[in-house]
Every structure is written in structure tokens, then in C-alpha cells.
Design a protein around this motif. Structure first.
Motif, PDB file in Angstrom:
ATOM      1  N   LEU A 176       0.822  -1.202   0.000  1.00  0.00           N
ATOM      2  CA  LEU A 176       0.000   0.000   0.000  1.00  0.00           C
ATOM      3  C   LEU A 176       0.860   1.258   0.000  1.00  0.00           C
ATOM      4  CD1 LEU A 176      -2.815  -0.930   2.560  1.00  0.00           C
ATOM      5  CD2 LEU A 176      -3.017  -0.779   0.075  1.00  0.00           C
ATOM      6  N   GLY A 177       0.384   2.284  -0.687  1.00  0.00           N
ATOM      7  CA  GLY A 177       1.121   3.538  -0.776  1.00  0.00           C
ATOM      8  C   GLY A 177       0.855   4.459   0.398  1.00  0.00           C
ATOM      9  N   ALA A 178       1.402   5.675   0.325  1.00  0.00           N
ATOM     10  CA  ALA A 178       1.336   6.631   1.428  1.00  0.00           C
ATOM     11  C   ALA A 178      -0.102   7.064   1.739  1.00  0.00           C
ATOM     12  CB  ALA A 178       2.193   7.849   1.106  1.00  0.00           C
ATOM     13  N   VAL A 179      -0.909   7.299   0.716  1.00  0.00           N
ATOM     14  CA  VAL A 179      -2.273   7.797   0.944  1.00  0.00           C
ATOM     15  C   VAL A 179      -3.143   6.765   1.670  1.00  0.00           C
ATOM     16  CG1 VAL A 179      -4.409   8.585  -0.144  1.00  0.00           C
ATOM     17  CG2 VAL A 179      -2.202   9.440  -0.964  1.00  0.00           C
ATOM     18  N   PRO A 180      -3.212   5.495   1.199  1.00  0.00           N
ATOM     19  CA  PRO A 180      -4.002   4.502   1.937  1.00  0.00           C
ATOM     20  C   PRO A 180      -3.509   4.296   3.369  1.00  0.00           C
ATOM     21  CG  PRO A 180      -3.487   3.685  -0.251  1.00  0.00           C
ATOM     22  CD  PRO A 180      -2.666   4.921  -0.057  1.00  0.00           C
ATOM     23  N   LEU A 181      -2.188   4.325   3.579  1.00  0.00           N
ATOM     24  CA  LEU A 181      -1.638   4.166   4.929  1.00  0.00           C
ATOM     25  C   LEU A 181      -2.065   5.319   5.828  1.00  0.00           C
ATOM     26  CD1 LEU A 181       2.034   2.918   4.343  1.00  0.00           C
ATOM     27  CD2 LEU A 181       0.136   1.636   5.339  1.00  0.00           C
ATOM     28  N   THR A 182      -1.992   6.535   5.295  1.00  0.00           N
ATOM     29  CA  THR A 182      -2.357   7.717   6.072  1.00  0.00           C
ATOM     30  C   THR A 182      -3.833   7.714   6.423  1.00  0.00           C
ATOM     31  OG1 THR A 182      -0.612   8.996   4.961  1.00  0.00           O
ATOM     32  CG2 THR A 182      -2.314  10.236   6.125  1.00  0.00           C
ATOM     33  N   VAL A 183      -4.678   7.398   5.444  1.00  0.00           N
ATOM     34  CA  VAL A 183      -6.123   7.348   5.688  1.00  0.00           C
ATOM     35  C   VAL A 183      -6.451   6.246   6.692  1.00  0.00           C
ATOM     36  CG1 VAL A 183      -8.383   6.893   4.654  1.00  0.00           C
ATOM     37  CG2 VAL A 183      -6.710   8.307   3.433  1.00  0.00           C
ATOM     38  N   SER A 184      -5.821   5.092   6.555  1.00  0.00           N
ATOM     39  CA  SER A 184      -6.060   3.973   7.482  1.00  0.00           C
ATOM     40  C   SER A 184      -5.646   4.348   8.897  1.00  0.00           C
ATOM     41  CB  SER A 184      -5.284   2.732   7.021  1.00  0.00           C
ATOM     42  OG  SER A 184      -5.756   2.269   5.776  1.00  0.00           O
ATOM     43  N   GLY A 185      -4.505   5.034   9.019  1.00  0.00           N
ATOM     44  CA  GLY A 185      -4.056   5.486  10.336  1.00  0.00           C
ATOM     45  C   GLY A 185      -5.031   6.474  10.947  1.00  0.00           C
ATOM     46  N   GLY A 186      -5.556   7.393  10.119  1.00  0.00           N
ATOM     47  CA  GLY A 186      -6.538   8.355  10.594  1.00  0.00           C
ATOM     48  C   GLY A 186      -7.812   7.687  11.068  1.00  0.00           C
ATOM     49  N   ILE A 187      -8.265   6.681  10.334  1.00  0.00           N
ATOM     50  CA  ILE A 187      -9.469   5.941  10.722  1.00  0.00           C
ATOM     51  C   ILE A 187      -9.227   5.191  12.025  1.00  0.00           C
ATOM     52  CG2 ILE A 187     -10.959   3.984  10.097  1.00  0.00           C
ATOM     53  CD1 ILE A 187     -10.696   4.938   7.176  1.00  0.00           C
ATOM     54  N   GLY A 188      -8.049   4.587  12.156  1.00  0.00           N
ATOM     55  CA  GLY A 188      -7.702   3.895  13.393  1.00  0.00           C
ATOM     56  C   GLY A 188      -7.720   4.836  14.582  1.00  0.00           C
ATOM     57  N   GLY A 189      -7.162   6.039  14.400  1.00  0.00           N
ATOM     58  CA  GLY A 189      -7.150   7.031  15.474  1.00  0.00           C
ATOM     59  C   GLY A 189      -8.553   7.483  15.853  1.00  0.00           C
ATOM     60  N   ALA A 190      -9.400   7.717  14.844  1.00  0.00           N
ATOM     61  CA  ALA A 190     -10.784   8.128  15.112  1.00  0.00           C
ATOM     62  C   ALA A 190     -11.537   7.031  15.864  1.00  0.00           C
ATOM     63  CB  ALA A 190     -11.487   8.455  13.802  1.00  0.00           C
ATOM     64  N   CYS A 191     -11.317   5.777  15.478  1.00  0.00           N
ATOM     65  CA  CYS A 191     -11.962   4.648  16.162  1.00  0.00           C
ATOM     66  C   CYS A 191     -11.540   4.588  17.627  1.00  0.00           C
ATOM     67  CB  CYS A 191     -11.600   3.327  15.471  1.00  0.00           C
ATOM     68  SG  CYS A 191     -12.383   3.093  13.865  1.00  0.00           S
ATOM     69  N   PHE A 192     -10.255   4.852  17.871  1.00  0.00           N
ATOM     70  CA  PHE A 192      -9.732   4.851  19.243  1.00  0.00           C
ATOM     71  C   PHE A 192     -10.498   5.857  20.096  1.00  0.00           C
ATOM     72  CE2 PHE A 192      -7.116   6.594  22.601  1.00  0.00           C
ATOM     73  CZ  PHE A 192      -6.452   5.511  23.134  1.00  0.00           C
ATOM     74  N   TRP A 193     -10.535   7.117  19.654  1.00  0.00           N
ATOM     75  CA  TRP A 193     -11.112   8.181  20.476  1.00  0.00           C
ATOM     76  C   TRP A 193     -12.624   8.060  20.605  1.00  0.00           C
ATOM     77  CZ3 TRP A 193      -8.184  10.232  23.763  1.00  0.00           C
ATOM     78  CH2 TRP A 193      -6.825  10.448  23.490  1.00  0.00           C
ATOM     79  N   LEU A 194     -13.302   7.662  19.546  1.00  0.00           N
ATOM     80  CA  LEU A 194     -14.759   7.522  19.628  1.00  0.00           C
ATOM     81  C   LEU A 194     -15.168   6.410  20.589  1.00  0.00           C
ATOM     82  CD1 LEU A 194     -15.689   8.004  15.861  1.00  0.00           C
ATOM     83  CD2 LEU A 194     -16.237   9.566  17.750  1.00  0.00           C
ATOM     84  N   SER A 195     -14.291   5.417  20.758  1.00  0.00           N
ATOM     85  CA  SER A 195     -14.630   4.277  21.619  1.00  0.00           C
ATOM     86  C   SER A 195     -14.345   4.529  23.098  1.00  0.00           C
ATOM     87  CB  SER A 195     -13.875   3.023  21.159  1.00  0.00           C
ATOM     88  OG  SER A 195     -12.472   3.184  21.320  1.00  0.00           O
TER      89      SER A 195
END
Length: 309
Positions: free
Chosen positions: A214-233
Motif C-alpha cells: 500500500l502507498g502513502a495515501v491509503p496508509l495515512t487514511v487507514s491510520g486516521g481511521i484507526g485514530g478516530a476509532c480509538f477516540w470515539l470508543s
């Protein structure tokens, strides 16, 4: 993890994960510190500000741009230490889950099993995170502590002065104020953090491709989604933790359950979500940068190690 892993000595692999995690921690702080400062201020003094923009503008007006970066030094120490330990332990935790699940290799783990491994690794990273995050939170909310009369107005706002005061008045155990809250936040939070990240990477991976490609954009978006999931939970737990760590400076707070019920009884349920907006906004750039820096650093070091082994 890469298919090159078997070519690299376990000790070297651990050092690579530590280094890559540390680089991810630096990227996380550099990209998201102002948002984190606003979050802590709103969590600990929710009635003092009307919202995200009011808190940001007020902080800038009274403290300047430096006010938005208060606590950067301990934040760097916290994130570098936490993520170095977290990602090093994540590798070991994946191996543990692999054995317990009767699988042949880490590559056979499902996204849910990797999420469980992330949850296990957070137990250890929390132990290095708590003391540094305590200092960071107190620095970030020091202006509000002075305004509300909860601390001496002559108190110097430096990392060393906060560390010295904690050690002098509370001793070594004082650095672990909020440890229980930290574990209560980190263990379930990192299940959703790594779960969201791994699931997102899976969705971005085309048939015949691997996550490692995976390239930089999918990695960055995936990391952002992971972070959002962390805080929302786990955001309400983090709010209680911030209160304990900041207001214990004035001797106001007790344990997690007492603090949680005190907030509910006196301020209502919504007070536990004060500062959620800047936190979720921050989650995308900061955690996207974290995972991008981690994956890029790890891949580069793994390639180098494979060539020299």
C-alpha cells in the motif's frame, strides 16, 4: 509484517520496531499538538469555553502560539516512549496470539486477532505513557488552573518545574496519577485503534496485492481511521483521566469511579464528551502521520537489515 522478517534477527527486529514506533510518535506530536492542547483544556474546564474555536482563539489571545504547543516536550517524550514500546510489544503480541490461535504465522492472523494483539501491547506501553502524559496535561491546563485559583499564579510553566513539583509534593507515586484510567482507556482503545487500522488496510488492498504494498495515501487514511476509532470508543474514559491528572495538582480528585460519578452528578453526561471535536479532527492527521512514519521507517530499516544479514 513483511515476508523478510525471518531473515532478520529477533533482537534487530525489536530495535527496528522500537525505532519505527519512536519516529511515528514524533510525527504524531508534530502534526497534532495544538488540537491535543485544546482537547485537554476543554476536558478539564468544560464550562470555561463555548466550544473548540472559542478555546483555540482564547488560548492564542492569552498565551500566543506557544500556548497551543504547551506540553510539547513531555508530549514528545510520551509519544516516543509509548509508541516505541507499543509497536515493539505489538510484534510480540501478534506472535503470542498466533500461538494461542494455533496458526502458523502472523500473516495468518485476522484483523480482529491483530486488534486483540494491539490491546495486549497497550498494557505495557501505558506504563511508560502515564508519567509523561501526566506532566503534559498539567502543562496544557496550567493557564486555566491559575485562572480558577487552583494553583499558585507564580508557578513556572516549564516541564522541569512541573516534574519537580510532582516529585516534591507527591513523590514517585504521584507520576502515576491516572494509571488505572490510562489502562481503562488504552486496553479497549487500542483494540479499536489497530482493528480500525488493519480493517482499513484490508479494504484498500486489491485482490492479488498485499498490505505491505500500500502507498502513502491509503496508509495515512487507514491510520486516521484507526485514530478516530480509538477516540470515539474511549473518549469519556480519557476525559476522566485528564481530570484526575490535572486536578490532582490541587488535591481535588480521587479515583476513577469517584471522578466519573462526580462529573455525571454535577455536570451531566455531555461533560464527558467536552473537547471531542478537536480530538477527532486531530486523529486523522496525527495518527495518519504516525502510521505512515512507522510503516515507512520500518520498511526502510527491514530492507537495510535484510541486505546486511
Amino acid at each position: 509484517m513483511t515476508s523478510e522478517k525471518h531473515l532478520v534477527h529477533p533482537v534487530v527486529q525489536t530495535l527496528i520496531n522500537l525505532t519505527a514506533g519512536a519516529m511515528g510518535g514524533v510525527a504524531c506530536v508534530v502534526s497534532g499538538q495544538p488540537f491535543d492542547t485544546v482537547k485537554v483544556k476543554m476536558q478539564t474546564f468544560p464550562s470555561m469555553y463555548r466550544g473548540f474555536m472559542d478555546c483555540t482563539i482564547s488560548t492564542y489571545h492569552h498565551e500566543g502560539i506557544r500556548g497551543l504547543y504547551q506540553g510539547t516536550t513531555p508530549a514528545l517524550l510520551a509519544n516516543v516512549a509509548e509508541n516505541a514500546v507499543l509497536f515493539a510489544c505489538y510484534d510480540f503480541s501478534q506472535q503470542l496470539v498466533t500461538r494461542l490461535s494455533g496458526l502458523q504465522s502472523i500473516s495468518d492472523l485476522s484483523d480482529v486477532q491483530k486488534a486483540a494483539a494491539g490491546s495486549i501491547s497497550s498494557i505495557f506501553s501505558s506504563m511508560v505513557l502515564c508519567p509523561t502524559e501526566l506532566v503534559k496535561c498539567r502543562l496544557q491546563a496550567l493557564h486555566e488552573m491559575k485562572l480558577s485559583g487552583k494553583t499558585d499564579k507564580a508557578f513556572q510553566s516549564s516541564t522541569w518545574s512541573v516534574v519537580h513539583t510532582i516529585f516534591k509534593t507527591e513523590g514517585l507515586p504521584g507520576f502515576f496519577q491516572g494509571m488505572t484510567s490510562t489502562w481503562l482507556r488504552e486496553v479497549p482503545g487500542y483494540f479499536f485503534f489497530f482493528g480500525g487500522y488493519e480493517l482499513s488496510r484490508t479494504l484498500f488492498t486489491y485482490t492479488g496485492q498485499t498490505k505491505e504494498n500500500l502507498g502513502a495515501v491509503p496508509l495515512t487514511v487507514s491510520g486516521g481511521i484507526g485514530g478516530a476509532c480509538f477516540w470515539l470508543s474511549v473518549y469519556p474514559i480519557d476525559s476522566v483521566k485528564s481530570r484526575i491528572q490535572v486536578l490532582s495538582m490541587a488535591g481535588k480528585q480521587k479515583g476513577f469511579l469517584y471522578s466519573f460519578l462526580h462529573i455525571l452528578r454535577n455536570e451531566g453526561f455531555l461533560a464527558l464528551y467536552s473537547g471531542l471535536m478537536p480530538t477527532v479532527i486531530r486523529a486523522f492527521p496525527s495518527n495518519g502521520a504516525l502510521f505512515l512514519a512507522y510503516e515507512m521507517t520500518r520498511k526502510a530499516l527491514m530492507n537495510q537489515a535484510s541486505k546486511t544479514s
